[in-house]
Write a protein that holds these residues in place. Structure first.
Motif, PDB file in Angstrom:
ATOM      1  N   ASP A  76     -52.857  -8.734 -12.454  1.00 10.64           N
ATOM      2  CA  ASP A  76     -53.760  -7.603 -12.212  1.00 10.64           C
ATOM      3  C   ASP A  76     -53.980  -7.407 -10.710  1.00 10.64           C
ATOM      4  N   CYS A  77     -54.852  -6.457 -10.349  1.00 11.57           N
ATOM      5  CA  CYS A  77     -55.000  -6.088  -8.940  1.00 11.57           C
ATOM      6  C   CYS A  77     -55.738  -7.157  -8.124  1.00 11.57           C
ATOM      7  N   THR A  78     -56.244  -8.184  -8.768  1.00 13.92           N
ATOM      8  CA  THR A  78     -56.824  -9.300  -8.016  1.00 13.92           C
ATOM      9  C   THR A  78     -55.807 -10.412  -7.821  1.00 13.92           C
ATOM     10  N   GLY A  79     -54.640 -10.255  -8.415  1.00 20.88           N
ATOM     11  CA  GLY A  79     -53.608 -11.291  -8.333  1.00 20.88           C
ATOM     12  C   GLY A  79     -53.628 -12.236  -9.510  1.00 20.88           C
ATOM     13  N   ALA A  80     -54.601 -12.092 -10.405  1.00 26.04           N
ATOM     14  CA  ALA A  80     -54.691 -12.998 -11.559  1.00 26.04           C
ATOM     15  C   ALA A  80     -53.649 -12.637 -12.604  1.00 26.04           C
ATOM     16  N   CYS A  81     -53.028 -13.668 -13.179  1.00 25.28           N
ATOM     17  CA  CYS A  81     -52.072 -13.443 -14.257  1.00 25.28           C
ATOM     18  C   CYS A  81     -52.842 -13.113 -15.532  1.00 25.28           C
ATOM     19  N   THR A  82     -52.421 -12.078 -16.235  1.00 24.58           N
ATOM     20  CA  THR A  82     -53.120 -11.668 -17.457  1.00 24.58           C
ATOM     21  C   THR A  82     -52.243 -11.801 -18.700  1.00 24.58           C
ATOM     22  N   PHE A  83     -50.975 -12.130 -18.497  1.00 21.47           N
ATOM     23  CA  PHE A  83     -50.083 -12.229 -19.649  1.00 21.47           C
ATOM     24  C   PHE A  83     -48.884 -13.106 -19.284  1.00 21.47           C
ATOM     25  N   VAL A  84     -48.592 -14.045 -20.187  1.00 19.20           N
ATOM     26  CA  VAL A  84     -47.381 -14.870 -20.059  1.00 19.20           C
ATOM     27  C   VAL A  84     -46.613 -14.744 -21.368  1.00 19.20           C
ATOM     28  N   PRO A  85     -45.376 -14.228 -21.344  1.00 17.04           N
ATOM     29  CA  PRO A  85     -44.625 -14.065 -22.590  1.00 17.04           C
ATOM     30  C   PRO A  85     -44.446 -15.401 -23.313  1.00 17.04           C
ATOM     31  N   GLY A  86     -44.603 -15.385 -24.608  1.00 13.23           N
ATOM     32  CA  GLY A  86     -44.303 -16.563 -25.420  1.00 13.23           C
ATOM     33  C   GLY A  86     -45.421 -17.566 -25.542  1.00 13.23           C
ATOM     34  N   GLN A  87     -46.579 -17.294 -24.980  1.00 12.11           N
ATOM     35  CA  GLN A  87     -47.683 -18.247 -25.126  1.00 12.11           C
ATOM     36  C   GLN A  87     -49.004 -17.512 -24.982  1.00 12.11           C
ATOM     37  N   ASP A  88     -50.033 -18.077 -25.555  1.00 13.41           N
ATOM     38  CA  ASP A  88     -51.358 -17.469 -25.490  1.00 13.41           C
ATOM     39  C   ASP A  88     -52.136 -17.942 -24.264  1.00 13.41           C
ATOM     40  N   ARG A  89     -51.902 -19.191 -23.888  1.00  7.29           N
ATOM     41  CA  ARG A  89     -52.694 -19.764 -22.801  1.00  7.29           C
ATOM     42  C   ARG A  89     -52.094 -19.370 -21.441  1.00  7.29           C
ATOM     43  N   ILE A  90     -52.965 -18.929 -20.576  1.00  5.91           N
ATOM     44  CA  ILE A  90     -52.505 -18.576 -19.230  1.00  5.91           C
ATOM     45  C   ILE A  90     -52.875 -19.721 -18.289  1.00  5.91           C
ATOM     46  N   PRO A  91     -51.885 -20.319 -17.611  1.00  3.58           N
ATOM     47  CA  PRO A  91     -52.203 -21.453 -16.738  1.00  3.58           C
ATOM     48  C   PRO A  91     -53.236 -21.064 -15.678  1.00  3.58           C
ATOM     49  N   ARG A  92     -54.123 -22.004 -15.378  1.00  2.00           N
ATOM     50  CA  ARG A  92     -55.199 -21.750 -14.415  1.00  2.00           C
ATOM     51  C   ARG A  92     -54.637 -21.370 -13.037  1.00  2.00           C
ATOM     52  N   THR A  93     -53.490 -21.916 -12.693  1.00  3.03           N
ATOM     53  CA  THR A  93     -52.915 -21.662 -11.363  1.00  3.03           C
ATOM     54  C   THR A  93     -52.019 -20.426 -11.333  1.00  3.03           C
ATOM     55  N   ALA A  94     -51.965 -19.686 -12.428  1.00  2.00           N
ATOM     56  CA  ALA A  94     -51.094 -18.504 -12.475  1.00  2.00           C
ATOM     57  C   ALA A  94     -51.785 -17.340 -11.749  1.00  2.00           C
ATOM     58  N   ARG A  95     -51.653 -17.321 -10.453  1.00  3.87           N
ATOM     59  CA  ARG A  95     -52.330 -16.315  -9.630  1.00  3.87           C
ATOM     60  C   ARG A  95     -51.518 -16.125  -8.360  1.00  3.87           C
ATOM     61  N   VAL A  96     -51.342 -14.895  -7.929  1.00  2.00           N
ATOM     62  CA  VAL A  96     -50.688 -14.647  -6.631  1.00  2.00           C
ATOM     63  C   VAL A  96     -51.761 -14.268  -5.621  1.00  2.00           C
TER      64      VAL A  96
END
Ligand SMILES: [Fe+2]
Length: 339
Positions: A76-96
């Motif tokens: 999203d526009c804050t850099g946070a990951c909102t979707f990872v294909p193939g899994q429900d859990r989004i890793p805490r460090t998934a952020r740009v």
């Protein structure tokens, strides 16, 4: 360590460049992707997916989110990951990383360093770019040489007499002494060169209609690392500003540069020429745009050669500084202390 001063505002783009598309641009060695949200707000994220480093600028913008073009992670526009294909859990460090921006005076400024320190009140004043009392022509140049060569160039306008002879340069510039002021409080270096009864170069003759001789002032302000403005005043000989500050007998031009390192050996040069006369005269605008493009091209050609000279010279090669370098040396010293 990054080679550039980090905690400063740099010009990242003209506002018109940032759209609902994905614009990749490297700023101070950092790959960045720019876009506009649906509400018009500009966004800047690191142009590198956290997953396998694919550039996000090669992905797809949907609503206000970028889908990575390689494996489909969404940010999203804050850099946070909102979707990872193939899994429900989004890793805490998934952020740009997200970079703070300020859009002002037609420019989009970026803060590339510590985001907590990004203070919009520190954006330099370039209001003439977007002021109905001024008319401006604008352009930008990707420059194949290091930032310091452009800083040296802009801080020593004596080169106008030689490199830009016939366009904006006349012999008197290099001959006329100038004063240099280092303002530590404001973080600025300023120099002034006031010439009286001198030749009117084509740049001003064809734009203002004034003819030789003229009084010509150059009052230059440089706020390292990124903002430079030459407050030029052109007037018939002997016409001075009034005691009340009225200076309507003169023409004023502000030549403005945003200096932004791309890499250690390449630089973005965002520039404008603004004027307080002939505001609605398209012919004057066309002339000044073409004329300054020619001037900037002369600098580009010279500094491209200089970059190659420096790249090929043996280590320890010395240069010699002379009186005309006072402004440039002061700027180098202030810039060196910004790190
Ligand atoms: Fe120049």
């Amino acid at each position: 360590m990054n080679a550039f001063p980090q905690n400063y505002w740099y010009v990242a783009a003209w506002g018109r460049e940032v759209t609902r598309g994905l614009l990749p641009r490297t700023i101070c060695g950092e790959p960045v992707v720019f876009y506009r949200k649906q509400d018009g707000t500009p966004v800047a994220l690191a142009d590198r997916c956290v997953h396998r480093r694919y550039p996000l600028s090669l992905g797809t913008l949907t609503d206000d989110q970028i889908e990575c073009g390689y494996h489909g992670l969404v940010f999203d526009c804050t850099g946070a990951c909102t979707f990872v294909p193939g899994q429900d859990r989004i890793p805490r460090t998934a952020r740009v990383p997200r970079y703070r921006l300020v859009e002002r005076d037609k420019w989009i400024w970026i803060w590339i360093g510590d985001q907590e320190q990004a203070d919009p009140s520190l954006v330099p004043d370039a209001h003439w770019l977007d002021d109905p009392a001024w008319a401006s022509v604008e352009d930008m140049v990707h420059s194949p040489f290091r930032y310091s060569l452009l800083m040296d160039n802009l801080m020593d306008l004596s080169h106008e007499s030689y490199l830009h002879a016939g366009l904006i340069g006349t012999p008197e510039i290099a001959r006329t002494p100038f004063t240099t002021v280092v303002d530590e409080g404001l973080g600025q270096v300023r120099f002034s060169r006031h010439m009286s009864g001198v030749e009117c170069p084509a740049f001003y003759a064809k734009s203002t209609g004034l003819t030789t001789p003229i009084d010509r002032w150059q009052d230059v302000l440089f706020q390292p690392p990124a903002f430079w403005v030459n407050n030029a005043r052109i007037a018939p000989v002997g016409v001075e500003p009034g005691p009340d500050g009225d200076d309507s007998g003169a023409a004023h031009v502000k030549i403005i540069h945003g200096l932004t390192p791309e890499t250690e050996h390449t630089t973005w040069d965002f520039w404008a020429v603004t004027r307080d006369f002939a505001l609605d005269d398209q012919g004057v605008s066309d002339f000044l745009l073409t004329m300054n493009q020619d001037v900037v091209q002369q600098d580009l050609d010279a500094l491209t050669v200089l970059e190659q000279v420096i790249a090929n010279e043996p280590p320890g090669t010395q240069e010699l500084s002379v009186a005309i370098d006072a402004g440039g040396l002061a700027a180098r010293e202030m810039h060196r202390r910004l790190h």
